[in-house]
Scaffold this motif. Structure first.
Motif, short mmCIF file in Angstrom:
data_model
loop_
_atom_site.label_atom_id
_atom_site.label_comp_id
_atom_site.label_asym_id
_atom_site.label_seq_id
_atom_site.Cartn_x
_atom_site.Cartn_y
_atom_site.Cartn_z
N PRO A 84 0.88 -1.07 -0.04
CA PRO A 84 0.08 -0.07 0.00
C PRO A 84 0.81 1.14 0.00
CG PRO A 84 0.06 -0.82 2.16
CD PRO A 84 0.92 -1.75 1.39
N VAL A 85 0.89 1.82 -1.16
CA VAL A 85 1.78 3.11 -1.14
C VAL A 85 0.88 4.36 -1.96
CG1 VAL A 85 4.04 1.95 -1.44
CG2 VAL A 85 2.63 2.59 -3.37
N ARG A 86 1.31 5.35 -1.13
CA ARG A 86 0.60 6.47 -1.88
C ARG A 86 1.57 7.78 -1.94
NH1 ARG A 86 -4.26 9.14 -0.58
NH2 ARG A 86 -3.52 10.93 0.62
N PRO A 87 2.62 7.45 -3.20
CA PRO A 87 3.59 8.19 -3.40
C PRO A 87 3.35 9.65 -3.71
CG PRO A 87 3.48 6.77 -4.84
CD PRO A 87 2.42 6.43 -4.21
N LYS A 139 12.68 30.21 -1.41
CA LYS A 139 11.11 29.98 -0.75
C LYS A 139 11.21 29.13 0.51
CE LYS A 139 9.50 29.45 -5.16
NZ LYS A 139 8.29 28.60 -6.02
N SER A 140 12.69 28.87 0.97
CA SER A 140 12.65 28.04 1.93
C SER A 140 11.57 26.84 1.81
CB SER A 140 12.32 28.62 3.29
OG SER A 140 13.24 29.59 3.59
N LEU A 141 12.00 25.83 0.89
CA LEU A 141 11.00 24.62 0.64
C LEU A 141 12.08 23.64 0.21
CD1 LEU A 141 8.40 25.64 -1.83
CD2 LEU A 141 7.96 25.11 0.51
N PHE A 142 11.86 22.46 1.02
CA PHE A 142 12.33 21.04 0.52
C PHE A 142 11.06 20.35 -0.20
CE2 PHE A 142 14.45 20.76 4.89
CZ PHE A 142 15.57 21.01 4.43
N TYR A 143 11.61 19.83 -1.21
CA TYR A 143 10.60 19.01 -1.99
C TYR A 143 11.00 17.40 -1.64
CZ TYR A 143 9.61 23.02 -4.68
OH TYR A 143 9.14 24.24 -5.09
N VAL A 144 9.96 16.85 -0.91
CA VAL A 144 10.16 15.36 -0.37
C VAL A 144 9.42 14.45 -0.93
CG1 VAL A 144 9.91 14.21 1.77
CG2 VAL A 144 10.72 16.55 1.75
N HIS A 145 10.06 13.33 -1.51
CA HIS A 145 9.30 12.29 -2.02
C HIS A 145 8.91 11.56 -0.86
CE1 HIS A 145 8.30 8.26 -3.81
NE2 HIS A 145 7.93 9.33 -4.93
N TRP A 146 7.36 11.26 -0.66
CA TRP A 146 7.03 10.73 0.62
C TRP A 146 6.36 9.35 0.14
CZ3 TRP A 146 2.95 14.01 3.99
CH2 TRP A 146 2.94 13.12 5.49
N TYR A 170 4.48 7.24 1.73
CA TYR A 170 2.90 7.24 2.08
C TYR A 170 2.35 8.58 2.54
CZ TYR A 170 -1.57 5.08 3.16
OH TYR A 170 -2.89 4.71 3.46
N ALA A 171 2.06 9.45 1.69
CA ALA A 171 1.57 10.76 1.84
C ALA A 171 0.23 10.97 2.70
CB ALA A 171 1.16 11.57 0.54
N GLU A 172 0.40 11.23 4.12
CA GLU A 172 -0.91 11.44 4.79
C GLU A 172 -1.70 12.62 4.42
OE1 GLU A 172 -0.88 9.62 8.04
OE2 GLU A 172 0.96 8.65 7.49
N GLY A 173 -1.23 13.66 3.73
CA GLY A 173 -1.81 14.76 3.10
C GLY A 173 -0.98 15.57 2.31
N LEU A 174 -1.48 16.45 1.46
CA LEU A 174 -0.62 17.04 0.40
C LEU A 174 -0.43 18.40 0.43
CD1 LEU A 174 -2.07 15.61 -2.74
CD2 LEU A 174 -0.11 14.93 -1.84
N PRO A 228 3.86 5.20 -10.36
CA PRO A 228 2.37 6.09 -9.85
C PRO A 228 2.67 7.25 -8.76
CG PRO A 228 2.46 4.10 -8.52
CD PRO A 228 3.70 3.96 -9.49
N VAL A 229 2.17 8.33 -9.05
CA VAL A 229 2.18 9.42 -7.91
C VAL A 229 0.87 10.00 -8.01
CG1 VAL A 229 2.89 11.15 -9.68
CG2 VAL A 229 4.05 11.27 -7.43
N ILE A 230 0.58 10.43 -6.75
CA ILE A 230 -0.59 11.32 -6.69
C ILE A 230 -0.69 12.81 -6.55
CG2 ILE A 230 -1.78 9.32 -5.19
CD1 ILE A 230 -1.24 10.96 -2.62
N ALA A 231 0.64 13.36 -6.42
CA ALA A 231 1.12 14.73 -6.60
C ALA A 231 2.40 14.89 -6.98
CB ALA A 231 0.49 15.49 -5.49
N ASP A 232 2.82 15.82 -7.64
CA ASP A 232 4.23 16.12 -8.00
C ASP A 232 4.35 17.62 -7.79
OD1 ASP A 232 6.84 16.61 -8.40
OD2 ASP A 232 6.84 15.17 -10.14
#
Lengths: 165, 121
Positions: free
Chosen positions: A90-93, A130-137, A139-143, B109-113
């Protein structure tokens, strides 16, 4: 003067631990190396000598390392190992924006390293304007950035700010 | 007595590391794209390399038969473990960033980029 002491102590300690001996030969070579390296490198490594000499900050760094290497890593490993071994994986990348509050370079690098070293999150890119990290997650709990910050970075950053900021 | 405890703690770390490396290898095969596989690889960085090195350091320090050399072995293993802890993420960062910039692997697959969106995609 105070700028050079922390670097020299660190180099000497690493040399002695690495060689694993306290014979006069190693003590002399270690001391020479410590003096030489700290003379050459301190001005790039230490910006604020009063921070680098603080015992309290060092103690908090050790405490952070203990917390990170046991609690945080155990939690993340259990989660990713669970995903790998389960039948349907179960992934939600997602690649999400994670805003960081830290100003110091050491804090930013240590936060990014902590995020990448925990399984399940990898820093893909950084936007310093902009002081941002771009993180590949995995199992994303929220966007939205706030949820991502709460889940991924908050814990590390607040602890590291007490060490480096 | 204390030597036995330390040695068995080291052995436990070594065995756990072997198991985690095995899981990481399975993950590398089962995950479907580059970025997900990167996660499987980071599983092996801490659990599969840092802790086993620490375990080996404990084992060598608690083996008196090695004589003076046990401090050399233990010390260098300890140093190697911590240097690895600090440097391994640099490799992951470089891989992930370069792959995304060059678009050689789609994160599907990706749900948002959001990185793609912010870059003007």
């Amino acid at each position: 003067m105070r700028r050079y002491v922390p670097v020299a102590v660190l180099v000497f300690a690493v040399y002695i631990v690495f060689s694993g001996s306290v014979s006069p030969y190693d003590l002399v070579i270690g001391a020479l190396l410590a003096v030489g390296v700290s003379l050459a490198a301190s001005r790039y490594l230490v910006r604020d000598p009063s921070k680098a000499c603080s015992i309290g900050r060092f103690a908090r760094l050790v405490w952070y390392a203990l917390y990170y290497l046991t609690v945080a890593e155990f939690r993340a490993h259990r989660k990713v190992i669970g995903i790998i071994l389960s039948r349907d994986m179960p992934v939600r990348p997602a690649i999400v924006r994670v805003p960081y509050r830290a100003r110091g370079e050491y804090t930013v690098v240590a936060s990014a390293n902590s995020i990448t070293n925990t399984p399940g999150t990898v820093v893909v890119d950084i936007d310093t304007d902009k002081s941002l990290f771009y993180v590949h997650w995995i199992y994303a709990e929220g966007l939205d950035p706030e949820t991502a910050y709460e889940n991924i970075l908050k814990d590390f950053e607040t602890r590291l700010s007490r060490v480096f900021e | 007595m204390i030597e036995e405890v330390v040695r068995y703690a080291g052995l436990a770390m070594l065995v756990a590391g072997g198991f985690i490396n095995l899981v990481g290898a399975v993950g590398l095969i089962r995950f479907r794209n580059f970025y997900l596989r990167l996660h499987a690889a980071t599983v092996s960085t801490i659990g599969g390399t840092f802790y086993p090195l620490l375990g080996l350091a404990l084992i060598s320090l608690s083996t008196p038969e090695l004589g003076e050399w046990r401090f050399f072995m233990g010390g260098s293993l300890l140093t190697a473990a911590f240097i690895l802890l600090m440097l391994a993420p640099a490799g992951s960062h470089a891989l992930a960033r370069a792959t995304h910039r060059a678009s050689v692997a789609r994160p599907e697959p990706v749900i948002a980029d959001h990185l793609e969106e912010d870059r003007g995609g």
